[in-house]
Design a protein around this motif. Structure first.
Motif, mmCIF file in Angstrom:
data_model
loop_
_atom_site.group_PDB
_atom_site.id
_atom_site.type_symbol
_atom_site.label_atom_id
_atom_site.label_comp_id
_atom_site.label_asym_id
_atom_site.label_seq_id
_atom_site.Cartn_x
_atom_site.Cartn_y
_atom_site.Cartn_z
ATOM 1 N N ASN A 28 0.850 -1.185 0.000
ATOM 2 C CA ASN A 28 0.000 0.000 0.000
ATOM 3 C C ASN A 28 0.890 1.240 0.000
ATOM 4 O O ASN A 28 1.977 1.241 0.591
ATOM 5 C CB ASN A 28 -0.905 0.031 1.243
ATOM 6 C CG ASN A 28 -1.785 -1.194 1.338
ATOM 7 O OD1 ASN A 28 -2.245 -1.712 0.326
ATOM 8 N ND2 ASN A 28 -2.008 -1.659 2.565
ATOM 9 N N ILE A 29 0.446 2.296 -0.675
ATOM 10 C CA ILE A 29 1.155 3.571 -0.628
ATOM 11 C C ILE A 29 0.139 4.687 -0.426
ATOM 12 O O ILE A 29 -1.048 4.536 -0.744
ATOM 13 C CB ILE A 29 1.972 3.843 -1.910
ATOM 14 C CG1 ILE A 29 1.052 3.961 -3.130
ATOM 15 C CG2 ILE A 29 3.027 2.785 -2.133
ATOM 16 C CD1 ILE A 29 1.778 4.418 -4.378
ATOM 17 N N GLN A 30 0.603 5.782 0.120
ATOM 18 C CA GLN A 30 -0.253 6.943 0.312
ATOM 19 C C GLN A 30 0.591 8.211 0.175
ATOM 20 O O GLN A 30 1.815 8.167 0.204
ATOM 21 C CB GLN A 30 -0.915 6.910 1.688
ATOM 22 C CG GLN A 30 0.061 6.875 2.850
ATOM 23 C CD GLN A 30 -0.639 6.719 4.178
ATOM 24 O OE1 GLN A 30 -1.853 6.572 4.240
ATOM 25 N NE2 GLN A 30 0.120 6.756 5.255
ATOM 26 N N GLY A 31 -0.096 9.336 -0.027
ATOM 27 C CA GLY A 31 0.638 10.572 -0.202
ATOM 28 C C GLY A 31 -0.281 11.754 -0.405
ATOM 29 O O GLY A 31 -1.506 11.666 -0.206
ATOM 30 N N VAL A 32 0.312 12.876 -0.829
ATOM 31 C CA VAL A 32 -0.423 14.118 -1.026
ATOM 32 C C VAL A 32 0.159 14.828 -2.248
ATOM 33 O O VAL A 32 1.350 14.696 -2.545
ATOM 34 C CB VAL A 32 -0.349 15.023 0.220
ATOM 35 C CG1 VAL A 32 1.097 15.440 0.490
ATOM 36 C CG2 VAL A 32 -1.246 16.235 0.084
ATOM 37 N N VAL A 33 -0.683 15.559 -2.980
ATOM 38 C CA VAL A 33 -0.239 16.349 -4.132
ATOM 39 C C VAL A 33 -0.472 17.821 -3.827
ATOM 40 O O VAL A 33 -1.568 18.215 -3.398
ATOM 41 C CB VAL A 33 -0.998 15.956 -5.416
ATOM 42 C CG1 VAL A 33 -0.475 16.762 -6.606
ATOM 43 C CG2 VAL A 33 -0.869 14.463 -5.690
ATOM 44 N N VAL A 58 -6.822 15.498 -8.303
ATOM 45 C CA VAL A 58 -5.712 15.200 -9.211
ATOM 46 C C VAL A 58 -5.797 13.725 -9.610
ATOM 47 O O VAL A 58 -6.063 12.857 -8.779
ATOM 48 C CB VAL A 58 -4.357 15.493 -8.544
ATOM 49 C CG1 VAL A 58 -3.199 15.044 -9.429
ATOM 50 C CG2 VAL A 58 -4.234 16.975 -8.221
ATOM 51 N N ASN A 59 -5.590 13.438 -10.893
ATOM 52 C CA ASN A 59 -5.601 12.061 -11.389
ATOM 53 C C ASN A 59 -4.215 11.441 -11.221
ATOM 54 O O ASN A 59 -3.209 12.023 -11.647
ATOM 55 C CB ASN A 59 -5.993 12.016 -12.859
ATOM 56 C CG ASN A 59 -7.411 12.499 -13.092
ATOM 57 O OD1 ASN A 59 -8.343 12.022 -12.448
ATOM 58 N ND2 ASN A 59 -7.583 13.444 -14.001
ATOM 59 N N LEU A 60 -4.170 10.252 -10.628
ATOM 60 C CA LEU A 60 -2.930 9.491 -10.502
ATOM 61 C C LEU A 60 -3.153 8.119 -11.131
ATOM 62 O O LEU A 60 -4.208 7.505 -10.946
ATOM 63 C CB LEU A 60 -2.506 9.327 -9.042
ATOM 64 C CG LEU A 60 -2.227 10.631 -8.273
ATOM 65 C CD1 LEU A 60 -3.423 10.974 -7.391
ATOM 66 C CD2 LEU A 60 -0.964 10.517 -7.430
ATOM 67 N N LYS A 114 -5.094 14.357 -0.704
ATOM 68 C CA LYS A 114 -4.494 13.090 -0.304
ATOM 69 C C LYS A 114 -4.981 11.946 -1.197
ATOM 70 O O LYS A 114 -6.077 11.990 -1.740
ATOM 71 C CB LYS A 114 -4.828 12.783 1.159
ATOM 72 C CG LYS A 114 -4.232 13.794 2.136
ATOM 73 C CD LYS A 114 -4.576 13.425 3.573
ATOM 74 C CE LYS A 114 -3.948 14.423 4.563
ATOM 75 N NZ LYS A 114 -4.280 14.079 5.970
ATOM 76 N N PHE A 115 -4.145 10.910 -1.314
ATOM 77 C CA PHE A 115 -4.496 9.744 -2.138
ATOM 78 C C PHE A 115 -3.906 8.495 -1.506
ATOM 79 O O PHE A 115 -3.000 8.557 -0.645
ATOM 80 C CB PHE A 115 -3.966 9.902 -3.564
ATOM 81 C CG PHE A 115 -2.460 9.891 -3.656
ATOM 82 C CD1 PHE A 115 -1.765 8.703 -3.849
ATOM 83 C CD2 PHE A 115 -1.732 11.079 -3.553
ATOM 84 C CE1 PHE A 115 -0.378 8.692 -3.927
ATOM 85 C CE2 PHE A 115 -0.350 11.075 -3.643
ATOM 86 C CZ PHE A 115 0.333 9.882 -3.828
ATOM 87 N N SER A 116 -4.380 7.349 -1.950
ATOM 88 C CA SER A 116 -3.825 6.077 -1.491
ATOM 89 C C SER A 116 -4.062 5.004 -2.549
ATOM 90 O O SER A 116 -5.033 5.064 -3.304
ATOM 91 C CB SER A 116 -4.452 5.644 -0.165
ATOM 92 O OG SER A 116 -5.851 5.450 -0.303
ATOM 93 N N PHE A 117 -3.151 4.047 -2.619
ATOM 94 C CA PHE A 117 -3.268 2.849 -3.465
ATOM 95 C C PHE A 117 -3.111 1.636 -2.561
ATOM 96 O O PHE A 117 -2.314 1.643 -1.620
ATOM 97 C CB PHE A 117 -2.182 2.819 -4.542
ATOM 98 C CG PHE A 117 -2.405 3.764 -5.682
ATOM 99 C CD1 PHE A 117 -3.177 3.402 -6.770
ATOM 100 C CD2 PHE A 117 -1.816 5.032 -5.664
ATOM 101 C CE1 PHE A 117 -3.369 4.274 -7.828
ATOM 102 C CE2 PHE A 117 -2.002 5.902 -6.726
ATOM 103 C CZ PHE A 117 -2.784 5.523 -7.814
ATOM 104 N N HIS A 118 -3.843 0.579 -2.891
ATOM 105 C CA HIS A 118 -3.792 -0.641 -2.089
ATOM 106 C C HIS A 118 -3.505 -1.851 -2.986
ATOM 107 O O HIS A 118 -3.821 -1.854 -4.170
ATOM 108 C CB HIS A 118 -5.105 -0.849 -1.348
ATOM 109 C CG HIS A 118 -5.485 0.298 -0.457
ATOM 110 N ND1 HIS A 118 -4.894 0.521 0.765
ATOM 111 C CD2 HIS A 118 -6.387 1.307 -0.640
ATOM 112 C CE1 HIS A 118 -5.417 1.602 1.320
ATOM 113 N NE2 HIS A 118 -6.323 2.102 0.479
#
Length: 742
Positions: A21-26, A38-40, A56-60
């Motif tokens: 999993n990752i997370q972050g902010v743009v 924002v599109n990621l 904020k965003f996250s991928f799992h």
């Protein structure tokens, strides 16, 4: 056996370790504010998300490895970087405001980069852009891409031409697999609908390294629409009316995605009457088309796959002389009935820092041509699958061919080793052509292809290099009593570097090849679609070419300028040439060979002055010259052209993504012609349009209105197959399109 068990155990361990999993902010580079919506997107994984209201965003459930993460937002410059997974740190990403349009990921190249990161220069247009220009069909829309033209028979049949090369020299990919549908003939179109298509990418120049034989002149890579985002449902209904043909096209689609499974469906219908010039309607350019697409996808941490099916059925009139003047949409004799069934499966298996891709395709193409003199007169091979019944006096096809093609494309992406990204792979095809009509244009035959390739992208601090090599073999069995074999070794080398802060240079050197097709090898009879007697040559050799391509690009916040130049030398170029004799009152044309060279390029300017970021001025010039080694010019080379467009993009109260444009295309006189062509006068075409999205019942309604050939100019395109009869291209046309999203 013990070794196999150990390998399976290691694979399961790698799968188990792959769930990350990752997370972050743009944030905004200048202001430091977080950016919502924002599109990621991970193009290799086909996984995407958007930032929330706080940026904020996250991928799992991501697999381990190194993958490109692309992030973009309207009004900001698109960015990408290679992310090593797993990572324990939260990502802090920045975007800088820019008037330059958002970049898209290029799918047709093996490493799935943004165009700014690619070593090869690829042209890309979304289907939304092509339809906004007023194009009636997908083939006509593709002709609006820089460096691409079309050999047309009316508006229903258009064959793409890339930098002067067409027919089997341009390979078409759709749904990730190679399209095969008897594309050797001038009067054979794409056999594809623009419904359910997201974008079109064009590789200009030899792409044999990536795709094998028939990619000598370039590749059209047609990307299908994406599945819906995870845990969402989308539906839409739309239609477009065309004033010139009193025709219409309709489309309805539904797609839904959960965490793992995805599905989509889309159906479309189009009908057009004969197109109109300022003086008359061009008899029997009418056509009908029905299209259905379906897709099913599944994705887990270490595996993803999607299966797609497309059936396209069309009935196309074959125009000859000006006759009946009506708006009837049912084609007259002669006409074609075409049916394309495309089955494709694309899958990826992810390991630790590597992956295996395997794409499989099956294409079933049925081509029938009906002519006056064959009414109620049935003959041909003794097959039992004719659609018509003699007892009921129905019309039987004079020409009926079925082409069945199975192909595969398997690539292994090796683990990233420092600066190196490397791919090895095999590709192949098995194809069977069978005749069922009384006329035999090309014989029954079996074709087999096999190729093996290796390619690397090497990243340095100030430049990137891409290089590779490939070996191919094609063998053909004709009528069970004749066989031919062709083989070729090809390579490519490319480099991209920044010459200065805002100047990027790309140099690509590549070889390509094309084995002669069945028509060129075996033709011996009247080709009614072209009104000539064609004679093939079983002794034809491979076409083998070398192309040098140089692209220079300057870009800052106000202006973009590019210059692309190419030189393409082809050994044993195959072409038709008349010998001055007649058989059955038809002129005789022979397939012959001679060395040839094509050269030219494109120059373009895009000006978007600050602070008037909504205003865009675009200008481009295209030129290509084709010559035989004898000094004679090659046939079917497009005329030089200049396009100037003023475009405005803005949001107003009640509308979003609003645009308006006006375009003037100047086509110059084509006097550099082959011995059996005539020169073509120049002309100017004016077009304009506008559109945008409005909210209706809390959903988007997209509106597009455009007009082409607004001055109702009478003109003939040099690549029109109706030119010898002095028949004009289409006159003034207005189109109105509505698409409602649910």
């Amino acid at each position: 056996m013990k070794t196999i068990i150990n390998l399976l155990f290691l694979s399961m361990v790698s799968f188990a370790l792959g769930q990350n999993n990752i997370q972050g902010v743009v944030t905004d580079t200048n202001m430091g504010d977080s950016l919502p919506y924002v599109n990621l997107y991970f193009p290799q994984l086909e996984k995407g998300t958007t930032t929330d209201e706080n940026g904020k965003f996250s991928f799992h459930n991501l697999p381990s490895g190194t993958y490109t993460l692309v992030y973009s937002f309207i009004g900001y410059e698109t960015k990408s970087f290679n992310l090593v997974i797993p990572t324990t740190e939260a990502l802090v990403l920045e975007l800088a405001s820019s008037a330059i349009e958002m970049e898209a990921v290029i799918i047709s190249t093996p490493f799935h980069k943004l165009q700014s990161d690619n070593v090869m220069k690829i042209e890309r247009k979304s289907i939304k852009e092509l339809k906004a220009s007023g194009a009636v069909t997908l083939g006509e829309g593709i002709s609006n891409i820089a460096g691409v033209e079309g050999v047309s028979t009316g508006i229903g049949i258009t064959k793409p031409v890339i930098r002067g090369l067409s027919s089997n020299r341009v390979l078409v990919y759709t749904q990730g697999v190679r399209l095969e549908n008897q594309q050797f003939g001038d009067e054979h179109g794409l056999g594809l609908s623009d419904a359910g298509v997201e974008s079109v990418e064009v590789i200009k120049g030899p792409a044999s390294l990536l795709y094998g034989s028939d990619a000598l002149g370039g590749v059209l890579y047609i990307n299908p629409e994406r599945f819906a985002s995870s845990n969402s449902v989308n539906a839409d209904l739309g239609g477009t009316y065309y004033s010139n043909t009193e025709g219409y096209s309709t489309s309805a689609g539904y797609k839904a995605s959960g965490d793992d499974f995805k599905m989509l469906f889309r159906g479309s219908v189009s009908e057009h009457a004969d197109y109109k010039t300022s003086d008359y309607r061009v008899t029997n350019t009418r056509f009908k088309e029905q299209d259905f697409k379906a897709g099913l996808g599944y994705q887990t941490t270490n595996f993803k796959t999607d299966f797609r099916y497309n059936v396209n059925q069309s009935k196309l009139g074959i125009p000859g002389e000006i006759g009946e003047q009506s708006t009837n949409k049912t084609p007259l004799l002669p006409y074609q009935e075409l049916s394309n069934h495309i089955f494709s499966s694309r899958s990826t298996l992810f390991f630790n820092n590597s992956k295996l891709e395997f794409n499989l395709g099956y294409i079933y193409n049925s081509r029938k041509e009906f002519e006056d003199e064959h009414d109620h007169d049935h003959g041909g091979h003794d097959h039992d699958d004719h659609d018509e019944d003699d007892e009921h006096g129905e019309l039987h096809p004079a020409l009926q061919m079925k082409l069945k093609t199975a192909n595969y494309d398997i690539k292994y992406h090796l683990p990233v080793m420092g600066k190196f990204e490397t791919i090895v792979g095999v590709q192949g095809m098995n194809q069977a052509n069978t005749n069922y009509g009384e006329e035999i244009l090309i014989p029954d035959a079996i074709t087999n292809d096999f190729g093996v390739l290796a390619m690397s992208h090497i990243h340095f601090e100030t430049f990137d290099i891409q290089l590779g090599a490939r070996y191919d073999n094609r063998w053909i069995e004709i009528d069970d009593n004749l066989s031919k074999s062709f083989n070729s070794f090809n390579g490519a080398f490319g480099v991209k570097t920044d010459l200065a802060k805002n100047i990027t240079a790309r140099l690509n050197l590549a070889t390509g090849f094309r084995a002669p097709n069945l028509a060129e090898l075996t033709s011996d009879g009247v080709h009614h679609g072209t009104n000539r007697y064609e004679i093939g040559n079983i002794e034809l050799n491979n076409e083998q070419n070398f192309q040098a391509d140089l692209a220079l690009e300057y870009k800052n916040e106000h202006i973009e300028f590019f210059v692309n130049g190419f030189y393409n030398h082809i050994n044993d170029y195959i072409f038709l040439s008349p010998d001055g004799s007649d058989i059955n009152d038809q002129p005789v044309y022979n397939y012959i060979q001679d060395d040839a060279a094509l050269y030219g390029g494109e120059v373009g300017l895009h000006f978007h002055p600050h602070p008037l970021d909504w205003l865009h001025y675009e200008s481009s010039f295209e030129t290509v010259t084709g010559k035989q080694s004898s000094g004679s010019y090659l046939p079917l080379i497009p005329a030089n052209s200049l396009s100037n467009t003023i475009r405005m993009e803005f949001d107003t109260k009640g509308t979003i993504e609003t645009y308006a444009f006006i375009k003037l295309k100047t086509v110059f006189k084509q006097g550099k012609i082959s011995a059996f062509e005539t020169s073509t006068n120049g002309y100017n075409l004016l077009s304009a349009g506008f559109g945008g999205n409005v909210q209706v019942f809390n959903n988007d309604l997209a509106i597009t209105i455009s007009g082409t050939n607004l001055t109702n100019k009478t003109y003939v395109n040099h690549l029109s197959r109706l030119k010898p009869d002095g028949i004009y291209n289409m006159g003034r046309n207005f189109s109105v399109g509505l698409t409602y999203s649910l």
